[in-house]
Design a protein around this motif. Structure first.
Motif, PDB file in Angstrom:
ATOM      1  N   ALA A 281      -0.758 -16.462  11.833  1.00  0.00           N
ATOM      2  CA  ALA A 281      -1.226 -17.656  12.529  1.00  0.00           C
ATOM      3  C   ALA A 281      -2.641 -17.446  13.068  1.00  0.00           C
ATOM      4  O   ALA A 281      -2.990 -16.352  13.514  1.00  0.00           O
ATOM      5  CB  ALA A 281      -0.271 -18.009  13.668  1.00  0.00           C
ATOM      6  N   GLU A 282      -3.445 -18.501  13.032  1.00  0.00           N
ATOM      7  CA  GLU A 282      -4.850 -18.383  13.437  1.00  0.00           C
ATOM      8  C   GLU A 282      -5.002 -17.917  14.876  1.00  0.00           C
ATOM      9  O   GLU A 282      -5.916 -17.162  15.199  1.00  0.00           O
ATOM     10  CB  GLU A 282      -5.557 -19.728  13.255  1.00  0.00           C
ATOM     11  N   GLN A 283      -4.087 -18.331  15.759  1.00  0.00           N
ATOM     12  CA  GLN A 283      -4.247 -17.993  17.172  1.00  0.00           C
ATOM     13  C   GLN A 283      -4.032 -16.517  17.468  1.00  0.00           C
ATOM     14  O   GLN A 283      -4.466 -16.022  18.518  1.00  0.00           O
ATOM     15  CB  GLN A 283      -3.311 -18.834  18.046  1.00  0.00           C
ATOM     16  N   ILE A 284      -3.367 -15.780  16.565  1.00  0.00           N
ATOM     17  CA  ILE A 284      -3.156 -14.357  16.821  1.00  0.00           C
ATOM     18  C   ILE A 284      -4.024 -13.473  15.936  1.00  0.00           C
ATOM     19  O   ILE A 284      -4.008 -12.253  16.080  1.00  0.00           O
ATOM     20  CB  ILE A 284      -1.673 -13.959  16.634  1.00  0.00           C
ATOM     21  N   ARG A 285      -4.803 -14.057  15.051  1.00  0.00           N
ATOM     22  CA  ARG A 285      -5.643 -13.258  14.149  1.00  0.00           C
ATOM     23  C   ARG A 285      -6.629 -12.353  14.877  1.00  0.00           C
ATOM     24  O   ARG A 285      -6.839 -11.212  14.451  1.00  0.00           O
ATOM     25  CB  ARG A 285      -6.378 -14.174  13.171  1.00  0.00           C
ATOM     26  N   PRO A 286      -7.246 -12.802  15.968  1.00  0.00           N
ATOM     27  CA  PRO A 286      -8.185 -11.895  16.656  1.00  0.00           C
ATOM     28  C   PRO A 286      -7.516 -10.656  17.235  1.00  0.00           C
ATOM     29  O   PRO A 286      -8.195  -9.669  17.520  1.00  0.00           O
ATOM     30  CB  PRO A 286      -8.772 -12.779  17.775  1.00  0.00           C
ATOM     31  N   ARG A 287      -6.187 -10.664  17.401  1.00  0.00           N
ATOM     32  CA  ARG A 287      -5.514  -9.542  18.046  1.00  0.00           C
ATOM     33  C   ARG A 287      -4.979  -8.504  17.068  1.00  0.00           C
ATOM     34  O   ARG A 287      -4.557  -7.431  17.489  1.00  0.00           O
ATOM     35  CB  ARG A 287      -4.339 -10.059  18.900  1.00  0.00           C
ATOM     36  N   ILE A 288      -4.960  -8.822  15.776  1.00  0.00           N
ATOM     37  CA  ILE A 288      -4.267  -7.923  14.845  1.00  0.00           C
ATOM     38  C   ILE A 288      -5.015  -6.613  14.610  1.00  0.00           C
ATOM     39  O   ILE A 288      -4.436  -5.666  14.078  1.00  0.00           O
ATOM     40  CB  ILE A 288      -3.988  -8.614  13.496  1.00  0.00           C
ATOM     41  N   PHE A 289      -6.283  -6.560  14.999  1.00  0.00           N
ATOM     42  CA  PHE A 289      -7.055  -5.329  14.804  1.00  0.00           C
ATOM     43  C   PHE A 289      -7.139  -4.498  16.083  1.00  0.00           C
ATOM     44  O   PHE A 289      -7.977  -3.601  16.185  1.00  0.00           O
ATOM     45  CB  PHE A 289      -8.461  -5.664  14.294  1.00  0.00           C
ATOM     46  N   THR A 290      -6.285  -4.793  17.057  1.00  0.00           N
ATOM     47  CA  THR A 290      -6.247  -4.010  18.287  1.00  0.00           C
ATOM     48  C   THR A 290      -5.195  -2.911  18.173  1.00  0.00           C
ATOM     49  O   THR A 290      -4.282  -2.985  17.361  1.00  0.00           O
ATOM     50  CB  THR A 290      -5.934  -4.903  19.502  1.00  0.00           C
ATOM     51  N   LYS A 291      -5.325  -1.902  19.026  1.00  0.00           N
ATOM     52  CA  LYS A 291      -4.407  -0.760  18.985  1.00  0.00           C
ATOM     53  C   LYS A 291      -2.984  -1.178  19.324  1.00  0.00           C
ATOM     54  O   LYS A 291      -2.761  -1.939  20.255  1.00  0.00           O
ATOM     55  CB  LYS A 291      -4.866   0.322  19.969  1.00  0.00           C
ATOM     56  N   PHE A 292      -2.033  -0.635  18.551  1.00  0.00           N
ATOM     57  CA  PHE A 292      -0.597  -0.811  18.788  1.00  0.00           C
ATOM     58  C   PHE A 292      -0.170  -2.278  18.757  1.00  0.00           C
ATOM     59  O   PHE A 292       0.841  -2.644  19.344  1.00  0.00           O
ATOM     60  CB  PHE A 292      -0.181  -0.168  20.120  1.00  0.00           C
ATOM     61  N   TRP A 293      -0.937  -3.099  18.042  1.00  0.00           N
ATOM     62  CA  TRP A 293      -0.529  -4.497  17.920  1.00  0.00           C
ATOM     63  C   TRP A 293       0.583  -4.602  16.900  1.00  0.00           C
ATOM     64  O   TRP A 293       0.490  -4.078  15.788  1.00  0.00           O
ATOM     65  CB  TRP A 293      -1.711  -5.369  17.495  1.00  0.00           C
ATOM     66  N   HIS A 295       3.713  -7.452  15.321  1.00  0.00           N
ATOM     67  CA  HIS A 295       4.199  -8.821  15.287  1.00  0.00           C
ATOM     68  C   HIS A 295       5.377  -8.868  14.334  1.00  0.00           C
ATOM     69  O   HIS A 295       5.314  -8.357  13.216  1.00  0.00           O
ATOM     70  CB  HIS A 295       3.101  -9.781  14.824  1.00  0.00           C
ATOM     71  N   GLY A 296       6.463  -9.456  14.778  1.00  0.00           N
ATOM     72  CA  GLY A 296       7.654  -9.504  13.935  1.00  0.00           C
ATOM     73  C   GLY A 296       8.504  -8.264  14.115  1.00  0.00           C
ATOM     74  O   GLY A 296       8.328  -7.477  15.046  1.00  0.00           O
ATOM     75  N   SER A 297       9.412  -8.064  13.181  1.00  0.00           N
ATOM     76  CA  SER A 297      10.392  -6.977  13.302  1.00  0.00           C
ATOM     77  C   SER A 297      10.272  -5.941  12.203  1.00  0.00           C
ATOM     78  O   SER A 297      11.205  -5.189  11.942  1.00  0.00           O
ATOM     79  CB  SER A 297      11.815  -7.566  13.280  1.00  0.00           C
ATOM     80  N   SER A 298       9.110  -5.876  11.549  1.00  0.00           N
ATOM     81  CA  SER A 298       8.949  -4.953  10.428  1.00  0.00           C
ATOM     82  C   SER A 298       8.639  -3.530  10.845  1.00  0.00           C
ATOM     83  O   SER A 298       8.607  -2.635  10.012  1.00  0.00           O
ATOM     84  CB  SER A 298       7.842  -5.458   9.491  1.00  0.00           C
ATOM     85  N   GLY A 299       8.379  -3.296  12.113  1.00  0.00           N
ATOM     86  CA  GLY A 299       8.126  -1.942  12.597  1.00  0.00           C
ATOM     87  C   GLY A 299       6.722  -1.463  12.284  1.00  0.00           C
ATOM     88  O   GLY A 299       5.814  -2.248  12.016  1.00  0.00           O
ATOM     89  N   GLY A 300       6.541  -0.147  12.301  1.00  0.00           N
ATOM     90  CA  GLY A 300       5.224   0.437  12.102  1.00  0.00           C
ATOM     91  C   GLY A 300       4.626   0.895  13.419  1.00  0.00           C
ATOM     92  O   GLY A 300       5.115   0.552  14.495  1.00  0.00           O
ATOM     93  N   SER A 301       3.560   1.685  13.321  1.00  0.00           N
ATOM     94  CA  SER A 301       2.937   2.237  14.520  1.00  0.00           C
ATOM     95  C   SER A 301       2.009   1.243  15.210  1.00  0.00           C
ATOM     96  O   SER A 301       1.664   1.412  16.374  1.00  0.00           O
ATOM     97  CB  SER A 301       2.146   3.497  14.154  1.00  0.00           C
ATOM     98  N   GLY A 302       1.566   0.202  14.490  1.00  0.00           N
ATOM     99  CA  GLY A 302       0.617  -0.735  15.079  1.00  0.00           C
ATOM    100  C   GLY A 302      -0.798  -0.204  15.107  1.00  0.00           C
ATOM    101  O   GLY A 302      -1.657  -0.734  15.815  1.00  0.00           O
TER     102      GLY A 302
END
Length: 344
Positions: A281-293, A295-302
Protein backbone atom coordinates in the motif's frame (compact mmCIF):
# COMPACT_ATOMS: atom_id res chain seq x y z
CA UNK A 1 19.55 40.51 15.43
CA UNK A 2 21.10 40.48 18.92
CA UNK A 3 22.58 37.54 20.84
CA UNK A 4 19.60 37.23 23.18
CA UNK A 5 17.21 36.77 20.26
CA UNK A 6 19.44 34.12 18.71
CA UNK A 7 19.46 32.17 21.98
CA UNK A 8 15.65 32.16 22.00
CA UNK A 9 15.68 30.38 18.63
CA UNK A 10 17.59 27.40 20.04
CA UNK A 11 15.59 24.28 20.99
CA UNK A 12 17.81 23.52 24.00
CA UNK A 13 18.28 25.55 27.15
CA UNK A 14 21.31 27.87 27.28
CA UNK A 15 22.86 29.61 30.29
CA UNK A 16 25.93 31.87 29.97
CA UNK A 17 27.92 33.25 32.89
CA UNK A 18 30.87 35.66 32.91
CA UNK A 19 34.26 35.35 34.60
CA UNK A 20 32.80 36.14 38.03
CA UNK A 21 30.08 33.50 37.75
CA UNK A 22 27.31 36.04 37.19
CA UNK A 23 24.70 34.88 34.68
CA UNK A 24 24.53 37.18 31.65
CA UNK A 25 22.26 35.26 29.28
CA UNK A 26 19.53 32.68 29.70
CA UNK A 27 16.92 31.61 27.17
CA UNK A 28 13.30 30.56 27.64
CA UNK A 29 14.05 26.85 27.27
CA UNK A 30 16.55 27.01 30.16
CA UNK A 31 14.12 28.97 32.35
CA UNK A 32 11.50 26.26 31.79
CA UNK A 33 13.87 23.38 32.53
CA UNK A 34 15.20 25.04 35.70
CA UNK A 35 11.77 26.06 36.94
CA UNK A 36 12.74 29.70 37.47
CA UNK A 37 11.67 33.14 36.33
CA UNK A 38 13.95 34.97 33.92
CA UNK A 39 14.28 37.86 36.39
CA UNK A 40 15.69 35.45 38.97
CA UNK A 41 18.44 34.33 36.60
CA UNK A 42 20.21 37.27 34.93
CA UNK A 43 22.63 38.84 37.41
CA UNK A 44 22.47 35.92 39.85
CA UNK A 45 25.37 33.59 40.48
CA UNK A 46 25.60 30.48 38.32
CA UNK A 47 25.43 28.23 41.40
CA UNK A 48 22.05 29.71 42.37
CA UNK A 49 20.60 29.55 38.87
CA UNK A 50 21.72 26.02 37.98
CA UNK A 51 20.54 24.58 41.29
CA UNK A 52 20.57 20.98 40.11
CA UNK A 53 21.40 17.91 42.19
CA UNK A 54 22.29 14.31 41.56
CA UNK A 55 20.41 11.39 43.13
CA UNK A 56 22.66 11.57 46.18
CA UNK A 57 21.81 15.22 46.85
CA UNK A 58 25.12 16.64 45.58
CA UNK A 59 24.70 19.95 43.75
CA UNK A 60 25.96 20.50 40.23
CA UNK A 61 28.13 23.56 40.86
CA UNK A 62 30.07 22.00 43.76
CA UNK A 63 30.67 18.80 41.84
CA UNK A 64 31.94 20.29 38.59
CA UNK A 65 33.61 23.49 39.94
CA UNK A 66 33.62 25.17 36.50
CA UNK A 67 35.98 27.99 37.52
CA UNK A 68 38.55 25.76 39.22
CA UNK A 69 40.59 22.76 38.20
CA UNK A 70 43.35 22.32 35.65
CA UNK A 71 43.91 25.11 33.15
CA UNK A 72 43.49 22.94 30.06
CA UNK A 73 39.94 21.89 30.89
CA UNK A 74 37.57 23.33 28.30
CA UNK A 75 34.60 21.01 28.00
CA UNK A 76 32.36 18.97 30.29
CA UNK A 77 30.61 15.91 28.96
CA UNK A 78 26.87 15.54 29.24
CA UNK A 79 25.70 14.37 32.66
CA UNK A 80 22.32 13.80 34.27
CA UNK A 81 20.97 16.00 37.10
CA UNK A 82 17.64 16.68 38.79
CA UNK A 83 15.84 20.00 39.05
CA UNK A 84 13.88 20.92 42.18
CA UNK A 85 10.72 19.77 40.40
CA UNK A 86 12.20 16.30 40.00
CA UNK A 87 12.66 16.68 36.23
CA UNK A 88 15.79 15.03 34.86
CA UNK A 89 17.98 17.53 33.02
CA UNK A 90 21.02 16.71 30.88
CA UNK A 91 23.79 19.27 31.27
CA UNK A 92 26.87 19.90 29.18
CA UNK A 93 29.27 22.84 29.57
CA UNK A 94 31.99 24.71 27.71
CA UNK A 95 34.68 26.69 29.54
CA UNK A 96 35.95 29.66 27.54
CA UNK A 97 39.49 30.89 28.24
CA UNK A 98 41.16 33.93 26.71
CA UNK A 99 44.40 31.97 26.38
CA UNK A 100 45.40 28.31 26.78
CA UNK A 101 45.82 27.60 30.50
CA UNK A 102 44.35 30.97 31.45
CA UNK A 103 41.49 31.71 33.79
CA UNK A 104 37.94 30.92 32.76
CA UNK A 105 36.45 34.01 31.10
CA UNK A 106 32.96 32.60 30.54
CA UNK A 107 30.95 29.45 31.07
CA UNK A 108 28.23 28.35 28.66
CA UNK A 109 25.83 25.56 29.54
CA UNK A 110 23.53 23.50 27.35
CA UNK A 111 20.46 22.01 29.03
CA UNK A 112 18.21 19.30 27.58
CA UNK A 113 15.15 17.48 28.84
CA UNK A 114 16.19 13.86 29.50
CA UNK A 115 12.98 12.60 27.92
CA UNK A 116 14.64 12.87 24.52
CA UNK A 117 17.36 10.50 25.69
CA UNK A 118 14.75 8.18 27.17
CA UNK A 119 13.19 7.88 23.74
CA UNK A 120 16.57 6.92 22.24
CA UNK A 121 17.18 4.46 25.08
CA UNK A 122 13.77 2.93 24.48
CA UNK A 123 14.55 2.53 20.78
CA UNK A 124 17.83 0.82 21.68
CA UNK A 125 15.98 -1.50 24.07
CA UNK A 126 13.50 -2.36 21.34
CA UNK A 127 16.40 -3.09 19.01
CA UNK A 128 18.04 -5.42 21.53
CA UNK A 129 14.74 -7.20 22.16
CA UNK A 130 14.15 -7.70 18.44
CA UNK A 131 17.66 -9.04 17.85
CA UNK A 132 17.36 -11.38 20.85
CA UNK A 133 14.07 -12.73 19.52
CA UNK A 134 15.50 -13.33 16.05
CA UNK A 135 18.56 -15.11 17.47
CA UNK A 136 16.61 -17.19 19.97
CA UNK A 137 14.40 -18.90 17.38
CA UNK A 138 17.16 -20.75 15.45
CA UNK A 139 19.18 -21.28 18.63
CA UNK A 140 16.22 -23.07 20.19
CA UNK A 141 16.16 -25.49 17.26
CA UNK A 142 19.92 -26.11 17.43
CA UNK A 143 19.81 -26.68 21.19
CA UNK A 144 16.76 -28.96 21.00
CA UNK A 145 18.07 -31.25 18.28
CA UNK A 146 21.62 -31.48 19.62
CA UNK A 147 20.37 -32.24 23.14
CA UNK A 148 18.06 -34.95 21.77
CA UNK A 149 20.82 -36.52 19.69
CA UNK A 150 23.27 -36.53 22.61
CA UNK A 151 20.84 -38.14 25.01
CA UNK A 152 19.13 -40.59 22.63
CA UNK A 153 21.64 -41.22 19.86
CA UNK A 154 21.19 -45.01 19.83
CA UNK A 155 17.40 -44.78 19.60
CA UNK A 156 17.41 -43.06 16.19
CA UNK A 157 18.04 -44.52 12.78
CA UNK A 158 20.69 -43.08 10.47
CA UNK A 159 18.04 -41.33 8.36
CA UNK A 160 16.49 -39.71 11.48
CA UNK A 161 19.91 -38.50 12.64
CA UNK A 162 20.63 -37.05 9.20
CA UNK A 163 17.29 -35.23 9.22
CA UNK A 164 18.04 -33.71 12.63
CA UNK A 165 21.57 -32.72 11.61
CA UNK A 166 20.29 -31.12 8.40
CA UNK A 167 17.85 -29.10 10.50
CA UNK A 168 20.66 -28.02 12.81
CA UNK A 169 22.76 -27.08 9.77
CA UNK A 170 19.89 -25.01 8.33
CA UNK A 171 19.40 -23.20 11.66
CA UNK A 172 23.15 -22.54 11.86
CA UNK A 173 23.03 -21.03 8.35
CA UNK A 174 20.11 -18.87 9.44
CA UNK A 175 22.09 -17.65 12.44
CA UNK A 176 25.13 -16.93 10.30
CA UNK A 177 23.05 -14.91 7.87
CA UNK A 178 21.30 -12.97 10.64
CA UNK A 179 24.63 -12.07 12.25
CA UNK A 180 25.93 -10.99 8.86
CA UNK A 181 22.86 -8.79 8.38
CA UNK A 182 23.34 -7.20 11.80
CA UNK A 183 26.97 -6.44 10.97
CA UNK A 184 25.91 -4.88 7.67
CA UNK A 185 23.34 -2.75 9.51
CA UNK A 186 26.03 -1.57 11.94
CA UNK A 187 28.35 -0.65 9.04
CA UNK A 188 25.56 1.21 7.25
CA UNK A 189 24.53 3.11 10.38
CA UNK A 190 28.10 4.17 11.18
CA UNK A 191 29.10 4.95 7.60
CA UNK A 192 31.79 2.23 7.60
CA UNK A 193 30.37 0.19 4.74
CA UNK A 194 33.23 -0.40 2.32
CA UNK A 195 32.54 -0.71 -1.41
CA UNK A 196 35.16 -2.22 -3.72
CA UNK A 197 34.03 -1.37 -7.22
CA UNK A 198 35.07 -3.24 -10.34
CA UNK A 199 33.59 -3.50 -13.84
CA UNK A 200 30.88 -6.17 -13.66
CA UNK A 201 28.86 -7.81 -16.44
CA UNK A 202 25.46 -7.54 -14.77
CA UNK A 203 23.80 -10.26 -16.85
CA UNK A 204 26.38 -12.87 -15.85
CA UNK A 205 26.50 -11.73 -12.22
CA UNK A 206 22.71 -11.74 -11.78
CA UNK A 207 22.33 -15.08 -13.58
CA UNK A 208 24.81 -16.67 -11.18
CA UNK A 209 22.97 -15.22 -8.20
CA UNK A 210 19.54 -16.39 -9.37
CA UNK A 211 20.56 -20.01 -10.00
CA UNK A 212 20.64 -21.11 -6.33
CA UNK A 213 17.39 -19.22 -5.66
CA UNK A 214 15.50 -21.09 -8.40
CA UNK A 215 14.88 -24.37 -6.57
CA UNK A 216 12.80 -27.07 -8.34
CA UNK A 217 9.17 -27.00 -7.29
CA UNK A 218 9.43 -23.47 -5.91
CA UNK A 219 8.06 -20.23 -7.36
CA UNK A 220 9.27 -19.53 -10.88
CA UNK A 221 11.95 -16.86 -11.28
CA UNK A 222 12.30 -15.36 -14.74
CA UNK A 223 15.27 -13.23 -15.78
CA UNK A 224 14.66 -10.83 -18.68
CA UNK A 225 17.82 -8.84 -19.50
CA UNK A 226 18.01 -6.37 -22.37
CA UNK A 227 21.47 -6.15 -23.86
CA UNK A 228 24.63 -6.66 -21.80
CA UNK A 229 24.89 -3.70 -19.42
CA UNK A 230 28.11 -3.40 -17.44
CA UNK A 231 28.75 -1.00 -14.56
CA UNK A 232 31.32 -0.51 -11.82
CA UNK A 233 29.93 -2.09 -8.65
CA UNK A 234 31.02 -4.19 -5.71
CA UNK A 235 30.29 -7.72 -6.95
CA UNK A 236 29.49 -9.11 -3.49
CA UNK A 237 27.25 -6.18 -2.61
CA UNK A 238 25.41 -6.60 -5.92
CA UNK A 239 24.81 -10.25 -5.05
CA UNK A 240 23.30 -9.16 -1.72
CA UNK A 241 21.02 -6.66 -3.43
CA UNK A 242 19.72 -9.23 -5.91
CA UNK A 243 19.35 -11.99 -3.31
CA UNK A 244 17.51 -9.81 -0.80
CA UNK A 245 15.10 -8.38 -3.38
CA UNK A 246 14.28 -11.76 -4.93
CA UNK A 247 13.93 -13.51 -1.58
CA UNK A 248 11.69 -10.68 -0.38
CA UNK A 249 9.48 -11.14 -3.48
CA UNK A 250 9.33 -14.91 -2.89
CA UNK A 251 8.57 -14.63 0.82
CA UNK A 252 6.10 -11.76 0.80
CA UNK A 253 4.72 -11.82 -2.75
CA UNK A 254 2.87 -14.37 -4.82
CA UNK A 255 3.02 -15.88 -8.28
CA UNK A 256 6.10 -15.84 -10.50
CA UNK A 257 8.98 -13.46 -9.83
CA UNK A 258 10.31 -11.49 -12.79
CA UNK A 259 13.75 -9.89 -12.75
CA UNK A 260 14.38 -7.31 -15.50
CA UNK A 261 17.63 -5.58 -16.40
CA UNK A 262 18.14 -2.70 -18.83
CA UNK A 263 20.90 -0.24 -19.61
CA UNK A 264 20.12 3.43 -19.02
CA UNK A 265 21.05 6.37 -21.23
CA UNK A 266 23.49 7.71 -18.60
CA UNK A 267 25.66 4.59 -18.77
CA UNK A 268 24.12 3.00 -15.71
CA UNK A 269 21.66 0.15 -15.36
CA UNK A 270 18.18 -0.43 -13.98
CA UNK A 271 17.24 -3.60 -12.13
CA UNK A 272 13.55 -4.38 -11.55
CA UNK A 273 12.10 -7.18 -9.44
CA UNK A 274 8.35 -7.82 -9.85
CA UNK A 275 5.99 -10.19 -8.08
CA UNK A 276 2.29 -10.88 -8.45
CA UNK A 277 1.18 -10.65 -4.84
CA UNK A 278 -1.08 -8.09 -3.17
CA UNK A 279 1.55 -5.38 -3.45
CA UNK A 280 2.48 -2.72 -0.90
CA UNK A 281 0.00 0.00 0.00
CA UNK A 282 1.22 3.51 -0.85
CA UNK A 283 0.82 4.77 2.72
CA UNK A 284 3.33 2.26 4.10
CA UNK A 285 5.86 2.34 1.26
CA UNK A 286 8.09 4.97 2.92
CA UNK A 287 8.49 2.67 5.95
CA UNK A 288 9.54 -0.55 4.25
CA UNK A 289 13.20 0.46 4.07
CA UNK A 290 13.50 1.06 7.82
CA UNK A 291 15.18 -1.32 10.25
CA UNK A 292 13.13 -4.29 11.51
CA UNK A 293 10.10 -3.25 9.50
CA UNK A 294 7.67 -6.15 9.07
CA UNK A 295 4.24 -6.38 7.51
CA UNK A 296 1.98 -9.39 7.43
CA UNK A 297 2.71 -12.83 8.81
CA UNK A 298 5.50 -14.03 6.51
CA UNK A 299 8.23 -13.56 9.11
CA UNK A 300 11.82 -12.59 8.42
CA UNK A 301 14.28 -10.38 10.26
CA UNK A 302 12.96 -7.11 8.82
CA UNK A 303 16.49 -6.13 7.79
CA UNK A 304 16.65 -7.18 4.14
CA UNK A 305 15.21 -4.07 2.50
CA UNK A 306 17.01 -1.75 4.92
CA UNK A 307 20.30 -3.36 3.89
CA UNK A 308 19.37 -3.13 0.21
CA UNK A 309 18.72 0.58 0.66
CA UNK A 310 22.09 1.04 2.36
CA UNK A 311 23.96 -0.94 -0.31
CA UNK A 312 22.30 0.97 -3.15
CA UNK A 313 23.05 4.29 -1.44
CA UNK A 314 26.70 3.24 -1.03
CA UNK A 315 26.84 2.88 -4.83
CA UNK A 316 25.20 6.33 -5.19
CA UNK A 317 22.18 4.66 -6.77
CA UNK A 318 18.44 4.90 -6.12
CA UNK A 319 15.82 2.48 -4.84
CA UNK A 320 12.05 2.84 -5.27
CA UNK A 321 8.98 0.70 -4.64
CA UNK A 322 6.03 0.76 -7.03
CA UNK A 323 3.15 -1.45 -8.14
CA UNK A 324 4.00 -4.18 -10.64
CA UNK A 325 1.91 -4.72 -13.79
CA UNK A 326 0.56 -7.92 -12.20
CA UNK A 327 -0.65 -5.96 -9.14
CA UNK A 328 2.14 -6.98 -6.79
CA UNK A 329 5.21 -5.05 -5.69
CA UNK A 330 7.91 -3.71 -7.98
CA UNK A 331 11.36 -2.89 -6.62
CA UNK A 332 13.25 -0.60 -8.97
CA UNK A 333 17.02 -0.16 -8.50
CA UNK A 334 19.10 2.28 -10.51
CA UNK A 335 22.87 1.86 -10.43
CA UNK A 336 25.11 4.54 -11.96
CA UNK A 337 27.97 3.73 -14.32
CA UNK A 338 30.29 4.20 -11.33
CA UNK A 339 33.43 4.38 -13.45
CA UNK A 340 36.29 5.96 -11.46
CA UNK A 341 37.64 9.22 -12.90
CA UNK A 342 41.13 7.72 -13.02
CA UNK A 343 40.15 5.18 -15.70
CA UNK A 344 38.04 7.43 -17.91
Amino acid sequence: MDDAWLLELLPDGVVVADATGSVTHVNAAAVTLLGLERAQCVGSHLAAVVALQDLDGNDWYSCVSPYDGIGIRSRMLETSWRAQSGREVLVTARLHRESPGGDVAAVSLGLRDARSRERVDREHSDLVATVAHELRSPLTGVKGFTATLLSKWDKFTDSQRQLMLRTVDADADRLTRLIGELLDVARIDTGRLSVRKEPVDLVDAITQQLEPLSAPGERAITFEPEGKPSVWVDRDKLAQIVANLVENAIKHGDGPVTVSLTATSDGGAELIVDDAGVGIAEQIRPRIFTKFWKHGSSGGSGLGLYIVGGLVAAHEGALHVESSPAGGARMRVWLPAGEPAAVR
